[in-house]
Write a protein that holds these residues in place. Sequence first.
Motif, PDB file in Angstrom:
ATOM      1  N   HIS A   1       0.745  -1.273  -0.009  1.00  0.00           N
ATOM      2  CA  HIS A   1      -0.021  -0.133   0.054  1.00  0.00           C
ATOM      3  C   HIS A   1       0.763   1.204   0.018  1.00  0.00           C
ATOM      4  CE1 HIS A   1      -3.653  -2.282   0.723  1.00  0.00           C
ATOM      5  NE2 HIS A   1      -2.932  -3.172   1.654  1.00  0.00           N
TER       6      HIS A   1
ATOM      7  N   ASN B   1      -5.804   5.959  -5.067  1.00  0.00           N
ATOM      8  CA  ASN B   1      -4.940   4.832  -5.462  1.00  0.00           C
ATOM      9  C   ASN B   1      -5.023   3.780  -4.354  1.00  0.00           C
ATOM     10  OD1 ASN B   1      -3.006   2.980  -6.609  1.00  0.00           O
ATOM     11  ND2 ASN B   1      -1.354   4.524  -6.748  1.00  0.00           N
ATOM     12  N   GLN B   2      -5.558   2.416  -4.895  1.00  0.00           N
ATOM     13  CA  GLN B   2      -5.838   1.751  -4.050  1.00  0.00           C
ATOM     14  C   GLN B   2      -5.159   0.323  -4.366  1.00  0.00           C
ATOM     15  OE1 GLN B   2     -10.250   1.045  -3.614  1.00  0.00           O
ATOM     16  NE2 GLN B   2     -10.429   3.387  -4.219  1.00  0.00           N
ATOM     17  N   VAL B   3      -4.920  -0.685  -3.477  1.00  0.00           N
ATOM     18  CA  VAL B   3      -4.371  -2.133  -3.709  1.00  0.00           C
ATOM     19  C   VAL B   3      -5.525  -3.044  -3.237  1.00  0.00           C
ATOM     20  CG1 VAL B   3      -2.503  -3.562  -3.509  1.00  0.00           C
ATOM     21  CG2 VAL B   3      -1.907  -1.289  -3.188  1.00  0.00           C
ATOM     22  N   LEU B   4      -6.207  -3.543  -4.170  1.00  0.00           N
ATOM     23  CA  LEU B   4      -7.363  -4.422  -3.782  1.00  0.00           C
ATOM     24  C   LEU B   4      -6.831  -5.763  -3.726  1.00  0.00           C
ATOM     25  CD1 LEU B   4     -10.165  -3.211  -6.387  1.00  0.00           C
ATOM     26  CD2 LEU B   4      -9.594  -2.271  -4.072  1.00  0.00           C
ATOM     27  N   THR B   5      -7.376  -6.587  -2.954  1.00  0.00           N
ATOM     28  CA  THR B   5      -6.905  -8.012  -2.504  1.00  0.00           C
ATOM     29  C   THR B   5      -7.706  -8.935  -3.640  1.00  0.00           C
ATOM     30  OG1 THR B   5      -6.337  -7.382  -0.365  1.00  0.00           O
ATOM     31  CG2 THR B   5      -6.544  -9.817  -0.925  1.00  0.00           C
TER      32      THR B   5
ATOM     33  N   LEU C   1      -4.304  -6.292  -6.539  1.00  0.00           N
ATOM     34  CA  LEU C   1      -4.518  -5.477  -7.795  1.00  0.00           C
ATOM     35  C   LEU C   1      -4.508  -4.000  -7.586  1.00  0.00           C
ATOM     36  CD1 LEU C   1      -5.481  -5.642 -10.713  1.00  0.00           C
ATOM     37  CD2 LEU C   1      -7.811  -5.488 -10.069  1.00  0.00           C
TER      38      LEU C   1
ATOM     39  N   LEU D   1      -5.148  -0.534  -8.139  1.00  0.00           N
ATOM     40  CA  LEU D   1      -5.938   0.208  -9.090  1.00  0.00           C
ATOM     41  C   LEU D   1      -6.238   1.748  -8.843  1.00  0.00           C
ATOM     42  CD1 LEU D   1      -8.208  -1.042 -11.059  1.00  0.00           C
ATOM     43  CD2 LEU D   1      -9.926  -1.056  -9.408  1.00  0.00           C
TER      44      LEU D   1
END
Lengths: 303, 218
Positions: free
Chosen positions: B19, B38-42, B63, B65
Motif C-alpha cells: 500500500h 490509488n488502492q491496492v485491492l486484494t 491488484l 487500481l
Amino acid sequence: MLRKEWPLITNTILAQLAAGLFIFLAWDRIVLSRESLQLALTSTAQGLAWTGPVIVLAMLLSLFHLGKPFRAYRAMANLPVSWLSWEIFFSGAFLLLWIIFMVFESSDSIALPLMVAAGLVGLLNVISMSNIYSSTGRPGWKGTGTYLDFLGSTLVFGSVGAAFFLSAAGLDAAMVKVLTYFPLLASVLILVIELIVILHFVSTQMALTDDFSLDQLASSSDLNEALLKKYQNIAVAGWLLSVLGVLMVMLYLSGLLQFSLLLSFLLVLIGELLGRYGFFMLVGESEEASQYITAVSHARHGN
Amino acid sequence: MGNKRLVMLIDINRCIGCHACAVACKANNNLPNEIWWNQVLTHGGKSMDTPRGQYPNLQLQFLPLACQHCDNPPCVKACPTGATYQADNGIVMMDYDKCVGCGSCILACPYKYVRQFNEKEPQYMLDFPTGNEGVPAQQKGTVSKCTFCHTLVAKGETPACIEVCPVNARYFGDLTDKESTVFKVLQENQHLQLLTERGTNPSVYYLTGRKPQDGHKQ
C-alpha cells in the motif's frame, strides 16, 4: 447505492409522469376536439395544467443530487456528447413549451403545434435520461432494460393519469374508457414484459456471481447474490402495485368496481417509485473499496 | 489527443500489497482523510489482505487500481460540464472549478471506485498541506481521481506511486516512444488491460509474466 439517490429516483419518476401525462392528455384533447372543442378543453385542461408544476418539481429535486447545486447552470456545457446535458436541455425546453402552451391554450391553431412539440420534447427527455444510464454499460442498465423501464413508466403514468384526470374533469366514463382502454392494455403488456426482464436478469446474474477474475475485481458493477435478491424483492413489489393500480382503473372503467381513481394513481406512483429504487440499487457499488478506505484510515488513525 | 500516450505498467507478480503507492499518492496530492485515489485491492478473500481457499491451498494476489486514463474515456462523454477532459498527453483530467458533483463520471466509469466524491469539506490529519506544489485543492461536493501526478509529469518526473514502490513493480512513460522503458517492458512481457470488452483501451497495463523466448525452455 452509490450515494443518496433519492433525488434521481424522484426526478426520473416525475419527469416521466409529466411526459406521459402530457402526451396522453394532448392526444385525448385532439381526439375529443373532433366531437367538441369545448368538451376537449374542459376535459383535459386540468391534467395538462398539472404537468408544468410536476416537471418544475422534478428539476428542483434533481438539484439535491448535485454536490455543487449553484453550478447547475453549467450542466448544458457539454451538449455535443453528454446525455445528461441533453436531458437538462429537454427538461427546460419542455417547461418552456408548456408555459407558452398554457398562455395560448384557447387558441387552437397555436395550441395544437405547441402540444405536439411539447409532447415530442417530453418523450425526447425520457429517451435522453434512458441513454444516460443505458450508456454506462452497467449490467443492470445496459441494453433495452433501461428504455423498457423508463418508457414503460411513461406509458403507465400517461394511461392511468389520463383516466384519472379525464374522470376528475367529469367526462363520461364510457368516453374515458374509449380514450384510455388501449393505452391501459398496452401498460399491462409492458408491465408483464418488464417482469419477465427483471426475473430473467436476476437469474442470469445469479449464475455469474461465482466468477473470480481480475476483471470482476476491478469492475464497478458488483452485483452480488444478496443485492440481486433484494433488488428482485423490491422490483417485484413495485411491479405488483403498478399492475394492481392499472387493473383497478380497467375494472373501474368497465363498471365492475367503484372507487376513487386517485387510489389507483397513488398505487401506480408508489409502485413505480419502488421499481425505480430497485433500478438505482443496480448501480452495484462494491463494498470492497469502502472496506479498503475504512481499513487504511483506521490504520492511519491507530485504531 | 496529442502525439504522446503516457501509460503505466504494473507488474502484479511483483506487487506485495504494501500500500506504499496508495500512501504516496495520498501525500503527493494532498488528499483529504477519506479520499484514496490509488488502492491496492486484494484478489483473494472477502476482506483486505486475506487469501481465499482452504489451507494449504490458498490464493492471494494484489491488484493496484486507480484511474485507468482510458484512451476512449466514457467519463469524458458523460460529464455534462466539461469538467472531465482528456489532455493532449492522454491523461484524463478533472477541473474541480467546473465540476457540479453530479456523479455522472462515476456512473460511466467501469472501474471500481477510482473516482471519489468529496462528501464533506476536506479535512486533513496534518495541519499543513503535503505533496507537490501546484496540486489543485480538493473541493467539497466535487469528484476527484488520479491525475498520473500531472504536476510532476509536467516537470519531467514520474508519478509518486512509481518512485515509492519498493519492488519496482511500476513503470511509467510514453508508449509511442519505441526507445522508452515502457515500450520495451511491454514488448517483453505478457500483459492485460482491465475490462477490455468495454472498449475503453486503458492506459494502465498489468504485467502478468515474461513472454516465452524463442529457443528457451519454459
